[in-house]
Design an enzyme around this catalytic site. Structure first.
Site, PDB file in Angstrom:
ATOM      1  CE  LYS A  19       0.841   7.102  -0.452  1.00  0.00           C
ATOM      2  NZ  LYS A  19       1.210   5.681  -0.279  1.00  0.00           N
ATOM      3  CG  ASP A 158       4.396   8.774  -0.775  1.00  0.00           C
ATOM      4  OD1 ASP A 158       4.948   8.102  -1.670  1.00  0.00           O
ATOM      5  OD2 ASP A 158       3.909   8.268   0.246  1.00  0.00           O
TER       6      ASP A 158
END
Length: 312
Positions: A19, A158
């Site tokens: 990401k 996350d």
């Protein structure tokens, strides 16, 4: 008619996507010691690959590092940095699920590692998310996405985003309160890997040290659900850049070089150390990589997260 129970597969394979934080606004500290954040998450095609095979008992992990410039990265520098024992997030996630649901057997994991560690790209968190999805499918636990995210949050802030099927989302709170966005069209991304790591603990410590008693600025304006790249570009600020760049000025130079090479967005992701450029032109992105082939790698934003591949 009674619904037929789906067969449990013996093996599943998942791509654990990296990401980027396209933007990261850091707010005041919370009672739990973390900071309130507003961040724009974006999945990219650079990915680790996790294969999970059911066994009769126990959990085992084999990690293989792969030089895969064609997929956007070179993880050779991390061979000594990725834990393979109990501290690995794959095994931590597996133990957590086993303890909660008393799995009647074990799993053998093979992890092909491509995402650099401590680089701000969520490699370990993505591996943990993929482990949760793999166990859910292997043992047919029928856990919802929300239930998986609740488990994942105990492993890292996350992880809930990396459990989404959406490739773009706004995260608030610690980053785990998510508002999915319609992913904008895929764009070429150049990753600049500086060859050293920056820990999140250090980056936030430097942020607090440099800020002192100064008040926090207003929160950025919210993005629409179907945000365009132009709208995201306006939100693409990272409040951790100034303190990190002050300690590592070469990162600011690398970010500036990507902007000069034509990147529409040039930022540090998360707490670093990776800086990235999002390019409207694939040709400009390719030329930027050719200008620094030992530290830059080409990947792209994705519009959808790949499903689990099931091998019966």
């Amino acid at each position: 008619m009674t619904a037929r129970r789906r067969a449990r597969p013996r093996r599943v394979t998942l791509d654990a996507c990296a990401k980027l934080n396209l933007g990261l606004a850091v707010g005041p500290p919370r009672a739990d010691g973390y900071h309130d954040l507003i961040t724009v998450f974006q999945s990219v095609s650079l990915a680790d690959t996790l294969t999970a095979t059911r066994t009769t008992r126990g959990f085992a992990l084999t990690v293989r590092h792969e030089d895969v410039a064609l997929r956007g990265g070179d993880a050779r520098r991390d061979r000594g940095r990725v834990p393979v024992g109990r501290d690995n997030l794959v095994l931590r996630a597996a133990r957590l699920v086993h303890e909660r649901f008393a799995l009647p057997g074990g799993v053998r994991f093979t992890l092909v590692k491509r995402i650099p560690t401590q680089a701000g790209m969520g490699g370990g968190s993505s591996d943990a998310a993929s482990t949760l999805m793999a166990l859910n499918r292997l043992w047919d636990l029928k856990l919802s996405r929300q239930e998986l995210q609740g488990i994942g949050l105990t492993l890292g802030a996350d992880v809930p985003f990396l459990l989404l099927t959406h490739a773009t989302a706004v995260g608030t709170g610690t980053g785990a309160e998510l508002t999915p966005l319609v992913a904008p069209p895929s764009r070429a991304v150049v990753l600049e890997l500086p060859g050293f790591a920056v820990s999140s603990k250090d980056a936030f410590g430097w942020f607090a040290q440099d800020r002192g008693e100064r008040p926090y600025t207003a929160k950025p304006a919210p993005l629409p659900v179907s945000a365009s790249w132009d709208e995201i570009r306006g939100a693409a600020q990272n409040d951790l850049e100034p303190p990190v760049f002050r300690r590592h000025p070469s990162l600011e130079e690398r970010r500036a070089a990507l902007a000069q090479a034509g990147a529409a967005i040039a930022r540090m992701t998360g707490s670093g150390s990776t800086v990235f450029g999002v390019f409207d032109s694939p040709d400009e992105a390719a030329r930027a990589v050719q200008a620094a082939p030992t530290s830059r790698f080409l990947t792209k934003t994705v519009e959808h997260v790949a499903p689990i591949e099931v091998i019966a």
